[in-house]
Design an enzyme around this catalytic site. Structure first.
Site, mmCIF file in Angstrom:
data_model
loop_
_atom_site.group_PDB
_atom_site.id
_atom_site.type_symbol
_atom_site.label_atom_id
_atom_site.label_comp_id
_atom_site.label_asym_id
_atom_site.label_seq_id
_atom_site.Cartn_x
_atom_site.Cartn_y
_atom_site.Cartn_z
ATOM 1 C CB CYS A 1 -0.921 -0.019 1.223
ATOM 2 S SG CYS A 1 -1.936 1.455 1.337
ATOM 3 C CB CYS B 1 -0.703 2.497 4.020
ATOM 4 S SG CYS B 1 -2.154 1.859 3.234
ATOM 5 C CG ASP B 2 3.064 1.039 4.478
ATOM 6 O OD1 ASP B 2 2.565 1.504 5.512
ATOM 7 O OD2 ASP B 2 2.884 -0.134 4.106
#
Ligand code: NAP
Length: 309
Positions: A133, A136-137
Site C-alpha cells: 500500500c 499507507c506506507d
C-alpha cells in the site's frame, strides 16, 4: 442474536451502494466490515474516473459513501464475518467479536485483496521495506529509493504517488507494455525520477547491510536472462488481486481462482445470496462497476424479499 432483512458483507463501493439501495427499498440493513470503509479505494490517492466527480481522493469518496449509507439508515458495524450459513431461508453469520446475525438475504461484497508474489524476502521484510500500500506506507520512504512491481493501474498509480515523495522509483514490469490505462501510463512515462525496467521479473528482496530491512531487489530480464540488484529502501508490490472467499467455499460456488460465480444479475447458486463487486466473476473491476453491482444486488434482494413476504 439480531435479525435483519439484509446483511451485506463488506463496506466497499459495492457493499455501501447496496446498503443505500436496500434501505431505500425499506429493508432493515446491516453492513459488516472487517477493516475500513471504502475497501481498496481508501488507499487510492486520486480517483479520476468516477462519473461526475472529476477528481476526489479515495479516502474522501469512501467517507462520502459511508455517510450516505448511514444517512439512509444502514447499520454499519466494524466486525468481520468469520463463518456464514447461507443455504437455508434464514441466513446466519458469525462475527469476529462473537456476535450472531440473521437475515433473509445476504449480499457478499467483500472485495479482493492484494496478491502476494511469493519470492524470497517478501515475507521476511513485510513491514520492514516491503509493502502492498503506497498511500499507507509511502511516507516512510520520503527522499529514498523505492521500487513498484507490476504494470496494472494500481502499480502505475502507486509509482506516480511514490514519485512525489521518493528520490527515485523503479518500476519492474514483466512485459514491455503496460496493462494500466493510457492516461496513467502517459503520466508514468513523463516522470523523470521513475526508472522503468521492462520485461523484468523480481527474483528476491535482499537484506540491507545496515540491518534486517530490505536493501535491494534482484531482478531478471526475461528476454536476455541478465540479472541485477537494485539498491533501494522499499518495495511496493502491486501484482493484482486475489479473492478472499474461503469462508463461503462449499456453499457458494467459486471459480478456480476463488471468485464467486455470479453474472451481471449478481445471483449466486444460493437463493437469497448475491455477490457484488470485485468478489464475483467479472471483467471490469472498478469503483463504478462495483457500485453498479451493489445497486443490482440490492434490487435483486428487494425482489426476492418482496416475493417471500
Ligand atoms: P491487474 O490489473 O491485475 O494488474 C496486475 C499487474 O501485475 C499486471 O501488470 C501483471 O502483469 C502484473 N503481475 C501479475 N502477477 C505478477 C507476477 N507474479 N510477477 C510480476 N508481475 C505480475 O491488478 P491491479 O493493478 O491491482 O488492478 C486490479 C483491478 O482494479 C483492475 O481491474 C484495475 O483496472 C482496477 N483498478 C483501476 C484503477 C483505476 O481505474 N484508476 C486503479 C486501480 C485499480 P501483466 O500485465 O503481464 O499481466
Amino acid at each position: 442474536m439480531a435479525a435483519y432483512d439484509v446483511i451485506i458483507i463488506g463496506a466497499g463501493p459495492a457493499g455501501l451502494t447496496a446498503a443505500i439501495y436496500a434501505r431505500r427499498a425499506g429493508w432493515t440493513t446491516l453492513v459488516l466490515e472487517d477493516a475500513v470503509c471504502g475497501g481498496q479505494m481508501v488507499n487510492t490517492p486520486e480517483v479520476e474516473n468516477y462519473p461526475a466527480v472529476s477528481k476526489i481522493s479515495g479516502a474522501q469518496l469512501s467517507m462520502d459513501l459511508y455517510n450516505h449509507a448511514v444517512e439512509q439508515g444502514a447499520d454499519i458495524q466494524f466486525d468481520g464475518v468469520v463463518t456464514a450459513d447461507l443455504a437455508g431461508k434464514e441466513k446466519t453469520v458469525h462475527t469476529r467479536s462473537g456476535k450472531e446475525y440473521t437475515a433473509r438475504a445476504v449480499i457478499i461484497a467483500n472485495g479482493a485483496k492484494r496478491r502476494k508474489l511469493g519470492i524470497p524476502g517478501e515475507e521476511e521484510f513485510a513491514g520492514r521495506g516491503v509493502s502492498y500500500c503506497a498511500t499507507c506506507d509511502g511516507g516512510f520512504f520520503r527522499n529514498k529509493v523505492t521500487a513498484v512491481i507490476g504494470g496494472g493501474n494500481t502499480a502505475v498509480e502507486d509509482a506516480l504517488y511514490l514519485a512525489n515523495l521518493c528520490s527515485e522509483v523503479h518500476v519492474i514490469h514483466r512485459r514491455d507494455t503496460f496493462r494500466a490505462g493510457k492516461v496513467l501510463t502517459d503520466a508514468l512515462l513523463s516522470r523523470e525520477n521513475i526508472v522503468l525496467h521492462y520485461d523484468s521479473i523480481p527474483l528476491e528482496i535482499l537484506a540491507s547491510d545496515a540491518g534486517p530491512v530490505a536493501g535491494a531487489l534482484r531482478i531478471r530480464n526475461v528476454k536476455d536472462g541478465s540479472e541485477q540488484d537494485i539498491p533501494l529502501n522499499g518495495v511496493f508490490i502491486a501484482v493484482g488481486l486475489a479473492p478472499d472467499n474461503q469462508i463461503f467455499a462449499g456453499q457458494v460456488e467459486l471459480d478456480k481462482a476463488g471468485y464467486i460465480i455470479a453474472g451481471e444479475d449478481t445471483h449466486t447458486n444460493l437463493e437469497g445470496v448475491y455477490a457484488a463487486g470485485d468478489t464475483r466473476t467479472k471483467t471490469l473491476r472498478q469503483i463504478v462497476t462495483a457500485a453498479g453491482d451493489g445497486a443490482v444486488a440490492a434490487t435483486e434482494a428487494n425482489h426476492y424479499l418482496a416475493s417471500q413476504a
